[in-house]
Design an enzyme around this catalytic site. Structure first.
Site, PDB file in Angstrom:
ATOM      1  N   ARG A  23       0.837  -1.299  -0.190  1.00 52.23           N
ATOM      2  CA  ARG A  23      -0.185  -0.219   0.354  1.00 52.23           C
ATOM      3  C   ARG A  23       0.957   1.142   0.180  1.00 52.23           C
ATOM      4  O   ARG A  23      -0.159   1.604  -0.152  1.00 52.23           O
ATOM      5  CB  ARG A  23      -0.989  -0.296   1.277  1.00 52.23           C
ATOM      6  CG  ARG A  23      -1.789  -1.447   1.225  1.00 52.23           C
ATOM      7  CD  ARG A  23      -1.858  -1.621   2.952  1.00 52.23           C
ATOM      8  NE  ARG A  23      -1.408  -1.035   3.444  1.00 52.23           N
ATOM      9  CZ  ARG A  23      -1.039  -1.374   4.631  1.00 52.23           C
ATOM     10  NH1 ARG A  23      -2.457  -0.861   5.635  1.00 52.23           N
ATOM     11  NH2 ARG A  23      -0.355  -1.908   5.650  1.00 52.23           N
ATOM     12  N   GLN A  46       2.553  23.085  21.531  1.00 55.57           N
ATOM     13  CA  GLN A  46       1.849  23.279  20.092  1.00 55.57           C
ATOM     14  C   GLN A  46       3.148  22.878  19.380  1.00 55.57           C
ATOM     15  O   GLN A  46       3.853  22.547  18.610  1.00 55.57           O
ATOM     16  CB  GLN A  46       2.268  24.649  20.315  1.00 55.57           C
ATOM     17  CG  GLN A  46       1.812  25.997  19.796  1.00 55.57           C
ATOM     18  CD  GLN A  46       1.838  27.070  19.846  1.00 55.57           C
ATOM     19  OE1 GLN A  46       2.859  27.973  19.821  1.00 55.57           O
ATOM     20  NE2 GLN A  46       0.783  27.523  21.264  1.00 55.57           N
ATOM     21  N   ARG A  59      12.843  32.646   6.628  1.00 54.76           N
ATOM     22  CA  ARG A  59      12.159  33.008   7.939  1.00 54.76           C
ATOM     23  C   ARG A  59      13.106  32.598   9.109  1.00 54.76           C
ATOM     24  O   ARG A  59      14.073  31.662   8.602  1.00 54.76           O
ATOM     25  CB  ARG A  59      11.316  32.200   7.846  1.00 54.76           C
ATOM     26  CG  ARG A  59       9.880  32.111   6.929  1.00 54.76           C
ATOM     27  CD  ARG A  59       8.424  31.176   7.631  1.00 54.76           C
ATOM     28  NE  ARG A  59       7.222  31.794   6.318  1.00 54.76           N
ATOM     29  CZ  ARG A  59       6.174  32.133   6.675  1.00 54.76           C
ATOM     30  NH1 ARG A  59       6.319  32.444   8.012  1.00 54.76           N
ATOM     31  NH2 ARG A  59       5.365  32.323   5.220  1.00 54.76           N
ATOM     32  N   HIS A  62      15.038  32.765  14.418  1.00 54.20           N
ATOM     33  CA  HIS A  62      14.315  32.341  15.567  1.00 54.20           C
ATOM     34  C   HIS A  62      14.841  32.236  16.640  1.00 54.20           C
ATOM     35  O   HIS A  62      15.434  30.936  16.740  1.00 54.20           O
ATOM     36  CB  HIS A  62      13.247  32.848  15.684  1.00 54.20           C
ATOM     37  CG  HIS A  62      12.075  33.962  14.370  1.00 54.20           C
ATOM     38  ND1 HIS A  62      10.952  33.744  13.856  1.00 54.20           N
ATOM     39  CD2 HIS A  62      12.829  34.886  13.499  1.00 54.20           C
ATOM     40  CE1 HIS A  62      10.368  34.546  12.642  1.00 54.20           C
ATOM     41  NE2 HIS A  62      11.743  35.574  12.791  1.00 54.20           N
ATOM     42  N   LYS A  72      12.356  22.693  19.584  1.00 50.90           N
ATOM     43  CA  LYS A  72      11.657  22.309  18.582  1.00 50.90           C
ATOM     44  C   LYS A  72      12.064  20.829  17.759  1.00 50.90           C
ATOM     45  O   LYS A  72      13.252  21.289  17.136  1.00 50.90           O
ATOM     46  CB  LYS A  72      11.751  23.603  17.907  1.00 50.90           C
ATOM     47  CG  LYS A  72      10.977  24.397  16.459  1.00 50.90           C
ATOM     48  CD  LYS A  72      11.851  26.115  16.375  1.00 50.90           C
ATOM     49  CE  LYS A  72      11.314  27.140  17.593  1.00 50.90           C
ATOM     50  NZ  LYS A  72      12.248  27.967  16.817  1.00 50.90           N
ATOM     51  N   HIS A 119      16.727  29.670  14.676  1.00 47.03           N
ATOM     52  CA  HIS A 119      16.473  28.317  13.866  1.00 47.03           C
ATOM     53  C   HIS A 119      16.021  29.513  12.635  1.00 47.03           C
ATOM     54  O   HIS A 119      15.056  30.124  12.747  1.00 47.03           O
ATOM     55  CB  HIS A 119      14.850  28.258  14.884  1.00 47.03           C
ATOM     56  CG  HIS A 119      14.618  26.413  12.926  1.00 47.03           C
ATOM     57  ND1 HIS A 119      13.013  27.128  12.587  1.00 47.03           N
ATOM     58  CD2 HIS A 119      15.173  26.121  12.010  1.00 47.03           C
ATOM     59  CE1 HIS A 119      12.754  26.828  11.978  1.00 47.03           C
ATOM     60  NE2 HIS A 119      13.691  25.526  11.284  1.00 47.03           N
ATOM     61  N   TYR A 132       6.081  22.580  12.498  1.00 48.93           N
ATOM     62  CA  TYR A 132       6.838  22.812  13.412  1.00 48.93           C
ATOM     63  C   TYR A 132       5.173  22.412  14.290  1.00 48.93           C
ATOM     64  O   TYR A 132       4.633  22.108  14.878  1.00 48.93           O
ATOM     65  CB  TYR A 132       6.797  23.875  14.268  1.00 48.93           C
ATOM     66  CG  TYR A 132       7.280  25.549  12.862  1.00 48.93           C
ATOM     67  CD1 TYR A 132       6.377  26.214  11.858  1.00 48.93           C
ATOM     68  CD2 TYR A 132       8.424  25.895  12.510  1.00 48.93           C
ATOM     69  CE1 TYR A 132       7.006  26.674  11.114  1.00 48.93           C
ATOM     70  CE2 TYR A 132       9.100  27.131  12.091  1.00 48.93           C
ATOM     71  CZ  TYR A 132       8.079  27.046  10.757  1.00 48.93           C
ATOM     72  OH  TYR A 132       8.418  28.520   9.846  1.00 48.93           O
ATOM     73  N   LYS A 168      10.340  42.576   9.763  1.00 52.49           N
ATOM     74  CA  LYS A 168      10.690  42.451  11.054  1.00 52.49           C
ATOM     75  C   LYS A 168      12.058  41.471  11.014  1.00 52.49           C
ATOM     76  O   LYS A 168      12.748  41.645  11.951  1.00 52.49           O
ATOM     77  CB  LYS A 168       9.582  41.391  11.443  1.00 52.49           C
ATOM     78  CG  LYS A 168      10.229  41.085  13.223  1.00 52.49           C
ATOM     79  CD  LYS A 168       8.664  39.807  14.441  1.00 52.49           C
ATOM     80  CE  LYS A 168       8.746  38.509  13.743  1.00 52.49           C
ATOM     81  NZ  LYS A 168       9.714  37.968  13.106  1.00 52.49           N
ATOM     82  N   ASP A 169      11.667  40.678  10.580  1.00 53.96           N
ATOM     83  CA  ASP A 169      13.521  39.591  10.079  1.00 53.96           C
ATOM     84  C   ASP A 169      14.831  40.994   9.621  1.00 53.96           C
ATOM     85  O   ASP A 169      15.821  40.823  10.029  1.00 53.96           O
ATOM     86  CB  ASP A 169      12.735  38.215   9.811  1.00 53.96           C
ATOM     87  CG  ASP A 169      11.949  37.410   9.496  1.00 53.96           C
ATOM     88  OD1 ASP A 169      11.592  36.008   9.807  1.00 53.96           O
ATOM     89  OD2 ASP A 169      11.915  37.639  11.144  1.00 53.96           O
TER      90      ASP A 169
HETATM   91  C1  LIG Z   1       5.165  31.783  16.016  1.00 51.28           C
HETATM   92  C2  LIG Z   1       3.530  32.244  16.027  1.00 51.28           C
HETATM   93  C3  LIG Z   1       3.561  33.236  15.459  1.00 51.28           C
HETATM   94  N1  LIG Z   1       2.479  33.633  15.338  1.00 51.28           N
HETATM   95  C4  LIG Z   1       1.509  35.198  14.285  1.00 51.28           C
HETATM   96  C5  LIG Z   1       2.432  36.392  15.281  1.00 51.28           C
HETATM   97  C6  LIG Z   1       2.497  36.666  13.514  1.00 51.28           C
HETATM   98  O1  LIG Z   1       1.298  37.825  13.653  1.00 51.28           O
HETATM   99  C7  LIG Z   1       2.589  35.934  12.246  1.00 51.28           C
HETATM  100  C8  LIG Z   1       3.307  35.175  12.022  1.00 51.28           C
HETATM  101  O2  LIG Z   1       4.827  35.064  13.040  1.00 51.28           O
HETATM  102  P1  LIG Z   1       6.198  35.106  12.583  1.00 51.28           P
HETATM  103  O3  LIG Z   1       5.900  35.963  11.709  1.00 51.28           O
HETATM  104  O4  LIG Z   1       6.788  35.349  13.951  1.00 51.28           O
HETATM  105  O5  LIG Z   1       6.670  34.074  12.240  1.00 51.28           O
HETATM  106  P2  LIG Z   1       7.703  33.380  11.110  1.00 51.28           P
HETATM  107  O6  LIG Z   1       8.930  34.523  11.010  1.00 51.28           O
HETATM  108  O7  LIG Z   1       7.108  31.982  10.197  1.00 51.28           O
HETATM  109  O8  LIG Z   1       8.447  32.874  12.169  1.00 51.28           O
HETATM  110  C9  LIG Z   1       8.392  31.265  12.138  1.00 51.28           C
HETATM  111  O9  LIG Z   1       9.392  30.352  11.055  1.00 51.28           O
HETATM  112  C10 LIG Z   1      10.826  30.840  12.414  1.00 51.28           C
HETATM  113  C11 LIG Z   1      11.864  30.000  11.032  1.00 51.28           C
HETATM  114  C12 LIG Z   1      11.079  30.065  13.246  1.00 51.28           C
HETATM  115  O10 LIG Z   1      11.569  29.335  13.694  1.00 51.28           O
HETATM  116  C13 LIG Z   1       9.821  30.448  14.687  1.00 51.28           C
HETATM  117  O11 LIG Z   1       9.590  29.346  15.704  1.00 51.28           O
HETATM  118  C14 LIG Z   1       8.266  30.364  13.835  1.00 51.28           C
HETATM  119  O12 LIG Z   1       8.299  31.414  14.403  1.00 51.28           O
HETATM  120  O13 LIG Z   1       2.047  34.647  13.656  1.00 51.28           O
HETATM  121  C15 LIG Z   1       1.259  33.311  16.279  1.00 51.28           C
HETATM  122  O14 LIG Z   1       0.277  33.474  16.101  1.00 51.28           O
HETATM  123  N2  LIG Z   1       1.925  31.935  17.104  1.00 51.28           N
HETATM  124  C16 LIG Z   1       3.305  31.509  17.035  1.00 51.28           C
HETATM  125  O15 LIG Z   1       3.251  30.691  17.616  1.00 51.28           O
END
Ligand SMILES: Cc1cn([C@H]2C[C@H](O)[C@@H](COP(=O)(O)OP(=O)(O)O[C@H]3O[C@H](C)C(=O)[C@H](O)[C@H]3O)O2)c(=O)[nH]c1=O
Length: 184
Positions: A23, A46, A59, A62, A72, A119, A132, A168-169
């Site tokens: 399968r 989570q 991305r 972080h 993670k 990361h 994640y 932000k990044d």
């Molecule tokens: C992490 C997280 C974010 N958010 C909201 C906050 C922002 O409004 C939106 C995007 O968040 P952020 O820009 O921080 O997400 P990424 O830049 O994709 O970061 C992610 O990707 C990198 C590579 C990582 O390792 C992080 O663990 C993970 O946060 O989701 C949530 O609502 N819950 C959450 O747990």
């Protein structure tokens, strides 16, 4: 599962061991006993996904600082990413060093990232979905970003000239600017 510890102590590349039949296959992706046997946690509280709509998206880098440091587990469920971890642990012999692995829906490999490592990733395919699993919830006030092109880290990104990042990044501080906070 097959666990390979990486040069940044406590970080692992985890490969599935498919049980194949006519399968297709079945494979575990998390198992508390196997994780504990390798000294790592599997009490994820989570799970999140990120959908990336083009090649070259970056991305990160972080991490969450104490007291909300996270373990993670990252895998790719569609497409491929160049996944990067950076050791920011104050007392680590590999502090400041980075390691990268290509994670994809083809190789089905996962990266286990212990606390104190930042990361980030760059997508290698036109779309990529990343899954994640974290051992602590998201605490925005504990979230920190280190600049992806910090010259003191020197990550060899696959496509830096075509990178797309969130503001932000893109405006993140360097390690030196975060020094006291990260290494206090
Ligand atoms: C992490 C997280 C974010 N958010 C909201 C906050 C922002 O409004 C939106 C995007 O968040 P952020 O820009 O921080 O997400 P990424 O830049 O994709 O970061 C992610 O990707 C990198 C590579 C990582 O390792 C992080 O663990 C993970 O946060 O989701 C949530 O609502 N819950 C959450 O747990």
């Amino acid at each position: 599962m097959k666990f390979t510890e990486l040069p940044l102590t406590g970080a692992f590349l985890i490969e599935i061991e498919p049980r194949t039949d006519e399968r297709g296959f079945f494979a575990r992706t998390v198992c508390r006993d196997e994780f504990v046997h390798h000294g790592i946690r599997a009490d994820f509280v989570q799970q999140s996904i990120s959908y990336n709509n083009r090649r070259g998206i970056v991305r990160g880098l972080h991490l969450q600082v104490a007291p909300h440091q996270e373990n993670k587990l990252v895998r790719v469920t569609s497409g491929a990413i160049y996944d990067v971890i950076v050791d920011l642990r104050p007392d680590s012999p590999t502090r400041g060093r980075w390691h990268a692995a290509e994670l994809s829906s083809d190789n089905r490999q996962a990266l286990y990232i212990p606390p104190g490592l930042a990361h980030g990733f760059q997508t290698l395919t036109d779309t990529a979905e990343v899954f994640y699993q974290m051992t602590v919830p998201h605490h925005p006030q504990a979230a920190r970003t280190v600049h992806w092109k910090d010259s003191t880290i020197g990550i060899d990104w696959p496509a830096p000239d075509t990178a797309l990042l969130s503001p932000k990044d893109n405006d993140a501080p360097t390690l030196a600017q975060l020094e006291t906070e990260l290494f206090a």
